[in-house]
Design a protein around this motif. Structure first.
Motif, short mmCIF file in Angstrom:
data_model
loop_
_atom_site.label_atom_id
_atom_site.label_comp_id
_atom_site.label_asym_id
_atom_site.label_seq_id
_atom_site.Cartn_x
_atom_site.Cartn_y
_atom_site.Cartn_z
N ALA A 283 0.84 -1.20 0.00
CA ALA A 283 0.00 0.00 0.00
C ALA A 283 0.87 1.25 0.00
CB ALA A 283 -0.93 -0.01 1.21
N ARG A 284 1.97 1.22 0.75
CA ARG A 284 2.87 2.37 0.80
C ARG A 284 3.47 2.65 -0.58
NH1 ARG A 284 7.94 4.48 1.67
NH2 ARG A 284 8.02 6.06 3.32
N GLU A 285 3.91 1.60 -1.25
CA GLU A 285 4.51 1.77 -2.58
C GLU A 285 3.49 2.30 -3.57
OE1 GLU A 285 7.89 -1.77 -2.40
OE2 GLU A 285 5.82 -2.25 -2.94
N ARG A 286 2.26 1.78 -3.50
CA ARG A 286 1.22 2.24 -4.43
C ARG A 286 0.83 3.69 -4.16
NH1 ARG A 286 -3.36 -1.88 -3.76
NH2 ARG A 286 -2.16 -2.67 -1.98
N HIS B 163 -6.38 6.48 -7.13
CA HIS B 163 -5.36 6.14 -8.13
C HIS B 163 -4.48 4.99 -7.64
CE1 HIS B 163 -3.45 7.24 -11.91
NE2 HIS B 163 -2.27 7.14 -11.35
N ALA B 164 -4.22 4.98 -6.34
CA ALA B 164 -3.39 3.93 -5.76
C ALA B 164 -4.15 2.62 -5.57
CB ALA B 164 -2.83 4.39 -4.42
N GLY B 165 -5.48 2.71 -5.52
CA GLY B 165 -6.29 1.52 -5.31
C GLY B 165 -6.17 0.95 -3.92
N VAL B 166 -6.14 1.84 -2.92
CA VAL B 166 -6.03 1.40 -1.53
C VAL B 166 -7.18 2.00 -0.72
CG1 VAL B 166 -3.52 1.25 -1.68
CG2 VAL B 166 -4.58 3.34 -0.81
N ALA C 22 -8.02 4.31 4.92
CA ALA C 22 -7.31 4.09 6.18
C ALA C 22 -5.85 3.77 5.94
CB ALA C 22 -7.99 2.96 6.95
N SER C 23 -5.53 3.19 4.78
CA SER C 23 -4.14 2.83 4.49
C SER C 23 -3.25 4.06 4.47
CB SER C 23 -4.03 2.10 3.15
OG SER C 23 -4.69 0.87 3.19
N LEU C 24 -3.76 5.15 3.91
CA LEU C 24 -2.96 6.36 3.85
C LEU C 24 -2.67 6.89 5.25
CD1 LEU C 24 -3.00 9.25 1.42
CD2 LEU C 24 -3.28 9.80 3.82
N TYR C 25 -3.70 6.98 6.06
CA TYR C 25 -3.52 7.55 7.40
C TYR C 25 -2.71 6.62 8.30
CZ TYR C 25 -6.76 11.04 5.76
OH TYR C 25 -7.35 12.06 5.04
N ASN C 26 -2.88 5.33 8.13
CA ASN C 26 -2.09 4.39 8.91
C ASN C 26 -0.62 4.40 8.51
OD1 ASN C 26 -4.34 3.55 10.33
ND2 ASN C 26 -4.76 1.82 8.96
N THR C 27 -0.36 4.65 7.22
CA THR C 27 1.00 4.59 6.70
C THR C 27 1.73 5.91 6.85
OG1 THR C 27 0.28 2.94 5.07
CG2 THR C 27 2.40 4.01 4.68
#
Length: 199
Positions: free
Chosen positions: A12-15, A40-43, A46-51
């Motif tokens: 998720a971080r890479e995307r 655009h990242a397809g995540v 929550a993945s953004l805020y967690n990462t």
């Protein structure tokens, strides 16, 4: 089979970083909303805020990733150079390679800093990039025997910045070549007395 596909899929971080790199660089860090990056990242959101914690932290990570790539590019082009002078000029030649890309949209760090709040993480990341580049010029100027390495590094950095601006806004395909020629003249002037020797 399914597990092997998952193992080869970017994290998720890479995307998120790949999406940020594409969108932020092309359109601007403030013009692109966080929802577009996530889509655009397809995540999941929550993945953004967690990462990363938030958009500003994502922008900083995007700039840090670009800095790492730019630094690696500069190191690569200097590898075959034998002298400090050749290494300095190679930096401007590397610029020319970047300017020739159809995806060139100017300096990501200048663009992001122009939109950033003063003293924030984004401005700090842009400042770190510029300090690192100035340090490279200063070190090479010292190795080249310049009487005032800091002054020469400042002049070279100005040429570097000017080439980026000209390539982007004047759409000048020879901006890096002109900057390299000016850098060569500066180096000749800085090294002149050393060449002549005490006699």
């Amino acid at each position: 089979m399914g597990s092997s596909r998952r193992a080869g899929r970017p994290s998720a971080r890479e995307r998120l970083l790949a999406a940020a790199d594409e969108l932020f660089y092309a359109e601007g860090v403030q013009s692109v909303g966080i929802d577009r990056v996530i889509e655009h990242a397809g995540v999941a959101k929550a993945s953004l805020y967690n990462t990363f914690g938030g958009k500003e932290q994502l922008i900083r990570a995007y700039l840090e990733a670009r800095h790492a790539r730019a630094s690696e590019h500069v190191r690569h082009v200097m590898e075959c150079c034998r002298t400090p002078r050749e290494r300095i000029l190679a930096i401007f030649e590397a610029q020319g390679e970047v300017f020739a890309s159809p995806d060139f949209h100017g300096c990501a760090f200048v663009s992001a800093a122009a939109e950033a709040r003063p003293g924030g993480l984004v401005e700090q990341a842009a400042d770190d990039h510029r300090r690192a580049l100035r340090a490279v010029f200063t070190e090479l100027a010292e190795q080249a025997g310049a009487a005032d390495p800091a002054r020469l590094a400042h002049q070279l950095h100005l040429l570097y910045d000017g080439a980026v601006l000209s390539a982007r806004h004047d759409r000048c395909p020879t901006a890096a070549e002109a900057a390299r020629a000016a850098a060569a003249a500066l180096l000749d002037a800085a090294a002149g007395p050393a060449r002549e020797g005490p006699g």
